[in-house]
Each structure stands twice: as structure tokens, then as C-alpha cells.
Design an enzyme around this catalytic site. Sequence first.
Site, mmCIF file in Angstrom:
data_model
loop_
_atom_site.group_PDB
_atom_site.id
_atom_site.type_symbol
_atom_site.label_atom_id
_atom_site.label_comp_id
_atom_site.label_asym_id
_atom_site.label_seq_id
_atom_site.Cartn_x
_atom_site.Cartn_y
_atom_site.Cartn_z
ATOM 1 N N PHE A 25 1.187 5.243 0.735
ATOM 2 C CA PHE A 25 0.622 6.280 1.586
ATOM 3 C C PHE A 25 1.236 7.626 1.197
ATOM 4 C CE2 PHE A 25 0.525 2.311 3.843
ATOM 5 C CZ PHE A 25 -0.683 2.284 4.506
ATOM 6 N N THR A 72 0.846 -1.189 0.000
ATOM 7 C CA THR A 72 0.000 0.000 0.000
ATOM 8 C C THR A 72 0.884 1.243 0.000
ATOM 9 O OG1 THR A 72 -1.836 -1.081 1.140
ATOM 10 C CG2 THR A 72 -1.759 1.313 1.250
#
Length: 364
Positions: free
Chosen positions: A266, A264
Site C-alpha cells: 500500500f 499487498t
Amino acid sequence: MADQEKDLKGLRDKIDSIDGKILELISARAAVAQEVARVKEAAGATDAFFYRPEREAQVLRRIMSRNDGPLDDEEMARLFREIMSACLALEEPVRVAYLGPEGTFTQQAALKHFGHSAVSVPMAAIDEVFREVESGAVNYGVVPVENSSEGVVSHTLDSFIHSSMRICGEVVLRIHQHLLVGENTREEKITRVYSHAQSLAQCRKWLDSHWPMVEKVAVSSNAEAARRVKGEWNSAAIAGDMACELYGLKKVAEKIEDEPDNSTRFLIIGNQDVPASNEDKTSIVVSMRNQPGSLHRLLAPFHCYDIDLTRIESRPSRSGAWNYVFFIDFTGHRDDPKVQYVLKEVEAFASELKVLGSYPKGVL
């Protein structure tokens, strides 16, 4: 045995001597950091600008390029990240809002980027992270923007459209999901599995194969899933290491994500423009008129000036039906001449162009 003990004592004495030198050097670095703080205060620097994203990225890259082992580059950079975090806290502790509650992957990303000496503040929703930074209650915010297997986080993209916040950095986190239970859980009686909707999706195949009859319940975060399991006897949670440790749970199965490279990305948001670090990205949002060839016209300048697009994402525009805005990431800094030419050409025919920020490429 006597010779072995003698050899070990010599090696341990050598380690003790090296530790003493490391201690002296870290203390000297911390003292210089305090002097930097005094110089900045005399120049009237604001709290937020004690932290310089481009400077820290340059330092970490230099450390990794000069590392000869035996520790690998990323491990060495993580050690220096924590030293830098502790030294920065002597100047001015950085306050960072993140999508909470405590124990989420977003908090893990915040600590990876800012180090454990930063003050992390959990928020209940992505738009609350934006508001907290915009109000000045914290210096920075950390929000998820895309997952390698499940795509973009639409709430984050939508928040940028109406926010004045700028992107100051990025961090990519390798996501490992685990099946967790509490000390009172009866594993043979598990009837439901809690997790965030994205985590349930990331583990869909594994769940269908190993727990096909179990109810899958989406909750606000993985940390919330872990908290619920702590007090129940017939449920399990899918969450990461941080939530597991925070709530004292046990791993029934590790790394159950369907994609082995599940990651992921960010974004770090703040109120400042970040100078170039020599390895940068720029993010923009563009509103286009609904007419034939508009997307081709939007992308043509990037091809013309040989600028690498790293991501393009469309979102429905609130200005009218079937109109779209485009979120674009590309390599380069907004102060680069080629990037300035591209932005000027795009602005000439776009309905609206908004530069979300230029920032260092993620180092760790």
C-alpha cells in the site's frame, strides 16, 4: 505450594514496579510531544506536517536495531508505533482516508502505518481517496498498489498520472484470507461465496478444490462481502480478520490463500515532500516516445549509476495508440546526487517525467 506462591508474588510485584516506570516514561514522552506541538505552532507549521514520515521511520528502525528480545523486532516496533500514534494525536490527530468500507485490508494497512490513534475515513473508490487528500479534507490517504500474486492495482497507477499527490510512505501487509459464515448460515446449504475479485483470484485453487460447485460472486470489497453474509443463510465470504471481527462472523476455514507469502503493498499519499530517512525509495512515472530502443535508453542510466530498480510497470498512455507510460520504483532519495544525475538524464530524452515522491522504505 507456599514457596511457589511466594515466588509468583515477588515476580508480580516486580512487574507492577516496571509497569509504574513504563507509565511514567510514556507520560513524559507525551508531555514532550505536546511541547513539540507548541514549538511547531509557533513556527507556523500546518496540520499535515505534524506527522514526519522520515522521522518516524528513523525512530522505528532505531528501536528494532536496539531490541535484544525476548519480543521480536517487529512486535517491539508495533508497540512503539502505537505509543507514537497516541503522542502524535496530542499534537494534532492525523486524518487518513482509505479505500473502504470499514473492515477492509486497506484500513488494516492504514492502522498498521499510522497507529490506532489516527482518524481513519473510508472512501468508496481509489480516486475518491486521491480527491479527499487533494482537497485538504484529510491529511493522508492509503491506497493499494500491488499484490504479490495478482500484480498491480491499475486504478491506483492511473490515478497518479493526473494527480498532484505525492507518495509519502509505503506499508506491506501480509494478507490472510478466511472463509467466513454468519450465525444463521447453514454451512451444508452454501450456494455462493462473496469477495473482492482479487481475493477470489488469490484463493482460486483452494475454492476449486474445496467448493467447486459454489457460485463465486465478486463485490466491491471484502468488507462488503462480510456485510452481505451477515444477513444471509446460504452464503459465505472470503475476508480477513478485521472484517470477521467487525461483522461477528465465524471462520469455517483459515488462511485459504493459494500463495503462502501472499502480501499487498500500500502507498501513503499526501501533499508534502518527505526528506531523506537514509533508507528510501523513489517512484517516478515516465512517458516515452514510441521509437526503437526507447526502453533500453530509459533503463541505461539506472545501470550506469548502479541504482537498484525495485519495480517497473507499463500502462497504456492516453496520448496515443500503442504509446506507454512507465511506473518505476528504485532505491534512493531524489536528493541523492546519483539519483539527481539519473533523473536529469531520463528527463533529457523522455516525453515527460514526473517524480511521484521519495519516501522511507516500509519498516513494518
